[in-house]
Scaffold this active site. Structure first.
Site, mmCIF file in Angstrom:
data_model
loop_
_atom_site.group_PDB
_atom_site.id
_atom_site.type_symbol
_atom_site.label_atom_id
_atom_site.label_comp_id
_atom_site.label_asym_id
_atom_site.label_seq_id
_atom_site.Cartn_x
_atom_site.Cartn_y
_atom_site.Cartn_z
ATOM 1 N N HIS A 366 0.821 -1.210 0.000
ATOM 2 C CA HIS A 366 0.000 0.000 0.000
ATOM 3 C C HIS A 366 0.851 1.255 0.000
ATOM 4 O O HIS A 366 0.538 2.235 -0.633
ATOM 5 C CB HIS A 366 -0.915 0.005 1.225
ATOM 6 C CG HIS A 366 -2.130 -0.823 1.015
ATOM 7 N ND1 HIS A 366 -2.905 -1.301 2.029
ATOM 8 C CD2 HIS A 366 -2.686 -1.269 -0.126
ATOM 9 C CE1 HIS A 366 -3.890 -2.011 1.527
ATOM 10 N NE2 HIS A 366 -3.776 -2.004 0.220
ATOM 11 N N GLU A 607 0.639 -12.863 -27.072
ATOM 12 C CA GLU A 607 1.734 -12.907 -26.102
ATOM 13 C C GLU A 607 2.412 -14.270 -26.064
ATOM 14 O O GLU A 607 3.364 -14.477 -25.324
ATOM 15 C CB GLU A 607 1.248 -12.499 -24.713
ATOM 16 C CG GLU A 607 0.039 -13.250 -24.203
ATOM 17 C CD GLU A 607 -0.421 -12.775 -22.824
ATOM 18 O OE1 GLU A 607 0.314 -12.057 -22.141
ATOM 19 O OE2 GLU A 607 -1.544 -13.137 -22.434
ATOM 20 N N ASP A 631 5.007 -11.120 -21.733
ATOM 21 C CA ASP A 631 5.075 -12.564 -21.939
ATOM 22 C C ASP A 631 5.698 -12.902 -23.282
ATOM 23 O O ASP A 631 6.461 -13.864 -23.387
ATOM 24 C CB ASP A 631 3.679 -13.177 -21.837
ATOM 25 C CG ASP A 631 3.299 -13.411 -20.389
ATOM 26 O OD1 ASP A 631 4.141 -13.962 -19.663
ATOM 27 O OD2 ASP A 631 2.196 -13.025 -19.986
ATOM 28 N N CYS A 678 0.233 -3.601 -24.864
ATOM 29 C CA CYS A 678 -0.070 -3.315 -23.452
ATOM 30 C C CYS A 678 0.989 -3.865 -22.501
ATOM 31 O O CYS A 678 0.789 -3.850 -21.297
ATOM 32 C CB CYS A 678 -1.452 -3.806 -23.073
ATOM 33 S SG CYS A 678 -1.629 -5.590 -23.156
HETATM 34 C C1 PEP Z 1 1.980 -9.013 -20.971
HETATM 35 O O1 PEP Z 1 2.225 -10.210 -20.882
HETATM 36 O O2 PEP Z 1 2.673 -8.212 -21.633
HETATM 37 C C2 PEP Z 1 0.819 -8.434 -20.255
HETATM 38 C C3 PEP Z 1 0.473 -7.171 -20.446
HETATM 39 O O3 PEP Z 1 0.163 -9.221 -19.389
HETATM 40 P P1 PEP Z 1 0.666 -9.596 -17.919
HETATM 41 O O4 PEP Z 1 1.843 -8.709 -17.617
HETATM 42 O O5 PEP Z 1 -0.505 -9.367 -17.028
HETATM 43 O O6 PEP Z 1 1.024 -11.040 -18.084
HETATM 44 MG MG MG Z 2 0.768 -11.603 -20.132
#
Ligand code: PEP
Ligand code: MG
Length: 758
Positions: A366, A607, A631, A678
């Site tokens: 936190h 990914e 990933d 992302c």
């Molecule tokens: C990723 O794998 O890039 C992703 C955005 O998902 P996470 O980090 O939640 O696995």
């Molecule tokens: Mg991921």
């Protein structure tokens, strides 16, 4: 000795691992080695953090007073030569060697035989293990092998101690002046200032048991103490109003909620009624809860253990009827402690807070979340933080790298003061960008979204001028409970997220547990969890869990219609077909039940490398793609994203990843399907420049990175970025690609974005 060499080695390794700290381990090793190969002296030298010198850290047989005092430059004397050559040096008569250097008061004048072996980890010389003999002696092959093997085993603990600051602390204890400790980056930014230590207000662990007869009175006293702590926290929370947006104040509600939790209070009351006094009853209950949380695999939940300890201590203080004392601060200060809590932060006026450093905790604590929201740099998990002797000392906190410089040299301090000023300029420049569009000077609009999973992140995201949420990780609300949330629970959470951004799009990702994200109430044991039952695989195998989530997501969107639904860990088109069938089923059921639900746009994460080669099949089935570079990088490069040993190989700008990105974007565009990125990569200003050049349609990142990336987009034309991407695709290493991107940012006057952030 030859026959039992393995046995001796095994014992030595065991002793090293069992030593309470590095200094003990080194002392044990020198005395054992001296006996094992019957020499007159054995010593260990370690390299200083800057790698420029070797310091004598332990010896058996040479002058003990020289420990910490004898320092050799790289390449100086025979020990320096072992370090320079990174290989064993075995000399019959050291004194005749051209590199021999006489060191005063060390006691080597009488020594002739010399064998030195380097201690190496990750190609780096961490130190030198040396044995010496008064007589001339050429050491035999088995003795060299013994020492080399032992040195290799020592490398692990030394390297760990180095990473966590143990070596720096040791060097400090033997007289070094400035040193650096490493932890985890908790919140970005840099700060220079004096340290102010927060001491735990009471030591709950040491409270004894004590029998009471008037248990009713004891129970009353206990409940009054709980109430007083609840009031304190509400008061701190009140103080933060106006400083923190409403949603972030929710952090304090967790404390208040915990105090209201039946198990915490009722269990203590039960123990009081059984005849123990309140502090004793409290101690047992808190310890029980802390243990349960500490054993959890999930980092977010593990962090709750420290919240519980903090609450326990606060109740104890109230029971002892002293008042909670915040450190007295009269100037901007760096709050440090073994376990700094969110409440500690709230106790100090925000304008007095320069940074936070905590020995415990992680990015999910936190206090880190709060520091992020307040824009204060934080470093968490500095395991060997010698908090007790740092009060009032000058520190530098680097929240980007997760480092703390203690008593920095003039040069380092000046550098950081310059960075701090640069940061302040940058922050005011970035603030001006909030209302502006993420558009390149040649008119290409690349919407910037945020990644989140915490409701506490929503208001900073809104304030940052984000175009929506590009990744809402639903696993977080699942992790913070002790059972699967009900459909109605989930509807409430998702609706809050969708509602706060409507009409801007919010991409909700279905549950992506497995790998390193475990649900405490749904344990899965696997040898290879990242290649195992993860994300969509697990959900398709449990339609009873998946359907509830799909129904909740669809229901939350009723009347808002800004939902985009995203599927994680897709490695095969059949997984998409099976999921679409379930989505349709959920929709049909809901319509039958009278809910007016609509199907949202549906997308998949790219990914897993197999998905890159099935883009055609996927493109026929979905409406958008989002590349999970976190990933994708780990699977393409075969580098575990959480393994510190191979962290240097984990590089999203690796040519293989860059070529995969190009293929993904080009194929998607051939089908007219938009692509977002992302993964963390999108929040790195240099990488974002490359993504722009490769043609991504949008990017999603943590809220703290958004304005930096916006600045890049508003400063460099898409045409220039495209040329840059073409050049980058021809390069053969991540270093060259990063170098190219950084030089363009520097030429555009945006060097500060990468300097402070990298
Ligand atoms: C990723 O794998 O890039 C992703 C955005 O998902 P996470 O980090 O939640 O696995
Ligand atoms: Mg991921």
């Amino acid at each position: 000795m030859q026959q039992n060499m393995l046995e001796v080695l095994r014992r030595r390794i065991h002793e090293v691992n069992a030593a309470p700290d590095l200094q003990h381990a080194l002392s044990i090793i020198v005395s054992r080695v001296k006996q094992d190969i019957a020499v007159d002296a054995a010593s260990v030298y370690l390299t200083t953090p800057d790698g420029e010198e070797l310091v004598l850290m332990a010896t058996d047989g040479l002058n003990q007073d020289a420990v910490g005092k004898v320092r050799l430059k790289h390449g100086e004397g025979l020990v320096g030569t072992v370090c320079e050559r990174a290989e064993p040096v075995n000399i019959n008569d050291a004194r005749k060697h051209p590199r021999y250097k006489r060191v005063r008061n060390l006691g080597i004048a009488a020594m002739h035989g010399f064998l030195g072996v380097p201690i190496i980890q990750h190609r780096q010389v961490l130190g030198v293990l040396v044995v010496r003999q008064k007589a001339t002696r050429r050491f035999g092959a088995s003795e060299v092998t013994f020492l080399v093997t032992l040195a290799a085993q020592l490398a692990g603990p030394i390297s760990h101690a180095k990473a966590t600051g143990g070596v720096a602390q040791l060097l400090h204890e033997v007289g070094a002046t400035s040193f650096m400790l490493s932890g985890l980056p908790g919140a970005p930014g840099v700060a220079v200032g004096p340290a102010s230590v927060v001491y735990p207000p009471a030591v709950l662990e040491r409270v004894p048991d004590r029998a009471v007869t008037d248990t009713a009175q004891e129970e009353k006293t206990f409940l009054a103490a709980v109430k007083a702590v609840q009031d304190d926290i509400k008061q701190f929370s009140e103080r933060m109003k106006g400083v923190l947006p409403e949603e972030d104040l929710a952090l304090f509600n967790v404390y208040v909620m915990m105090l209201g939790s039946d198990s915490l209070i009722d269990k203590s009351v039960e123990r009081i009624r059984a005849g123990n006094w309140a502090p004793g009853a409290l101690r047992t209950t808190i310890a029980e809860h802390v243990r349960v949380f500490e054993e959890m695999d999930d980092p977010y939940l593990r962090e709750r253990a420290s919240d519980i300890s903090d609450l326990g201590r606060r109740i104890l203080v109230r029971l002892q009827s002293t008042s909670v004392t915040a450190p007295l601060v009269s100037q901007r200060t760096i709050l440090i402690g073994d376990e700094v809590s969110a409440v500690h932060l709230a106790e100090i006026p925000t304008e007095m807070l320069a940074a936070v450093v905590s020995a415990r905790g992680s990015t999910s604590s936190h206090v880190a979340i709060l520091a992020n929201a307040l824009g204060i740099p934080a470093v968490m998990g500095v395991e060997d933080l010698p908090a007790s002797f740092l009060d009032g000392q000058e520190l530098i906190v680097d929240g980007y790298r997760g480092q703390v410089h203690i008593r920095p040299t003039e040069r380092v301090r000046e550098e950081f003061e310059r960075l701090e000023a640069e940061e302040a300029d940058l922050a005011s420049g970035l603030a001006e960008l909030v209302p502006l569009k993420a558009e390149t000077p040649d008119g290409v609009h690349v919407p910037l979204y945020v990644n989140t999973g915490l409701l506490a992140d929503i208001s900073p995201s809104l304030q940052s001028g984000a175009d929506g949420i590009g990744l809402y990780r639903t696993e977080i609300p699942f992790m913070v409970r002790d059972g699967f949330p009900t459909e109605d629970d989930q509807v409430r959470i998702y609706k809050q997220v969708l509602d706060s951004f409507a009409p801007s799009p919010v991409t909700i990702r279905t549950l992506d547990v497995g790998g390193d994200k475990m649900l405490p109430y749904f344990p899965v044991e696997e040898d290879n969890p990242f290649l195992g039952w993860r994300g969509i695989r697990l959900m398709l195998d449990h339609p009873e869990i998946f359907l509830v989530q799909l129904r909740a997501i669809l229901r939350a969107n009723i009347g808002l219609n800004n939902l985009q639904l995203m599927l994680p860990m897709i490695s095969d088109v059949r997984e998409v077909d099976d999921t679409l069938e379930l989505i349709n089923r959920a929709r049909d059921e809901l319509i039958e039940e009278g809910f007016e639900v609509k199907l949202p746009p549906i997308g998949v994460m790219i990914e897993v490398p197999s998905a890159v080669y099935q883009m055609d099949g996927l493109a026929k089935r979905v409406d958008f793609f989002s590349v999970g570079t976190n990933d994708l990088t780990q699977y393409l490069l075969a580098v575990d994203r959480n393994n510190a040993r191979v962290a240097e190989l984990y590089e999203a700008l690796h040519p293989a990843v860059v070529h995969a990105l190009k293929q993904i974007i080009d194929t998607a565009h051939a089908y007219g399907i938009p692509v977002s990125v992302c993964g963390e990569m999108a929040g790195d200003p240099a990488a974002a420049l490359l993504l722009l050049g490769l043609g991504v349609d949008s990017m999603s990142m943590t809220v703290g990175s958004l304005s930096r990336v916006k600045w890049v987009l508003r400063s460099i034309t898409a045409a220039q970025a495209q040329g840059l991407a073409r050049t980058a695709l021809a390069l053969e290493s991540a270093d060259e690609i990063r170098g190219l991107l950084v030089s363009v940012l520097e030429d555009a006057g945006l060097g500060g974005l990468v300097r402070a952030g990298k």
